[in-house]
Scaffold this active site. Structure first.
Site, PDB file in Angstrom:
ATOM      1  CG  ASP A  38      -5.667  -5.683   2.240  1.00 15.27           C
ATOM      2  OD1 ASP A  38      -6.241  -6.759   2.525  1.00 15.27           O
ATOM      3  OD2 ASP A  38      -5.622  -5.234   1.079  1.00 15.27           O
ATOM      4  CG  HIS A  86      -3.994  -1.091  -0.911  1.00 20.27           C
ATOM      5  ND1 HIS A  86      -3.942  -0.961   0.464  1.00 20.27           N
ATOM      6  CD2 HIS A  86      -4.446  -2.348  -1.139  1.00 20.27           C
ATOM      7  CE1 HIS A  86      -4.341  -2.089   1.031  1.00 20.27           C
ATOM      8  NE2 HIS A  86      -4.639  -2.947   0.072  1.00 20.27           N
ATOM      9  CB  SER A  93      -0.952  -0.025   1.205  1.00 18.35           C
ATOM     10  OG  SER A  93      -1.902   1.015   1.115  1.00 18.35           O
TER      11      SER A  93
END
Length: 184
Positions: A127, A33, A6
């Site tokens: 995540d 992401h 991310s």
């Protein structure tokens, strides 16, 4: 090879794909992401740095060694006959774009037939942590980026908290592991 990232991930992923040799014989699946509108330019940036083909995920892609796949949305893996396919479920609303946990959990169902390594790089949040847990429970090895090289230590830290047998390494060592994995 499954890699989730991310915040801070694009630079790390560019370093990784830039080190992959032309004879790399494994599949690399990236889950970074990003907003959907940024995915085409991100794929193009990776392709400029990578000798191997870099392909944006579309539903029904049959995975081929020596290719890098960039996920979006609800990307997941499934077995079709002798092939492993990358699918994108348009009906499922992902928690993130893409949903790293969803991708990793789908790969965990294939570990016995499809050897996998899961890597969680820099990023905010959690995540990928539960996906790494599922992968390790299925017999795969997982790695989390060390705090010393992570731009943001949220995702790798959470994975390290949740997965007791995860290995923690700085980005340069992870790059070596990734290159070695596809060179064997």
């Amino acid at each position: 090879m499954l890699i989730g990232a991310s915040t801070g991930g694009p630079g790390h992923l560019q370093k990784i794909v830039g080190k992959l040799p032309g004879d790399y014989n494994s599949v690399v699946i990236l889950a970074q992401h990003l907003g959907k509108e940024f995915m085409p330019s991100f794929v193009a940036q990776l392709q400029q740095r990578c000798i191997l083909p870099v392909i944006a995920a579309t539903s029904g892609l049959k995975l081929k060694p020596g290719h890098v796949y960039v996920c979006s949305g609800s990307s997941h893996l499934d077995e079709t006959g002798d092939d492993i396919e990358l699918l994108v479920d348009p009906q499922r609303v992902p928690r993130y774009n893409p949903d790293i946990d969803y991708l990793f959990e789908s790969a965990a169902l294939l570990v016995g037939r499809y050897p996998s390594i899961g890597i969680i790089l820099t990023g905010i949040g959690d995540d990928g942590a539960s996906g790494c847990l599922k992968l390790t429970e299925a017999g795969a090895q997982c790695y989390a980026e060390a705090e010393s090289s992570a731009i943001v230590y949220g995702m790798p830290h959470r994975a390290a908290q949740l997965v007791t047998n995860i290995k923690i390494e700085p980005i340069e060592k992870l790059i070596d592991i990734i290159v070695e994995y596809g060179s064997a």
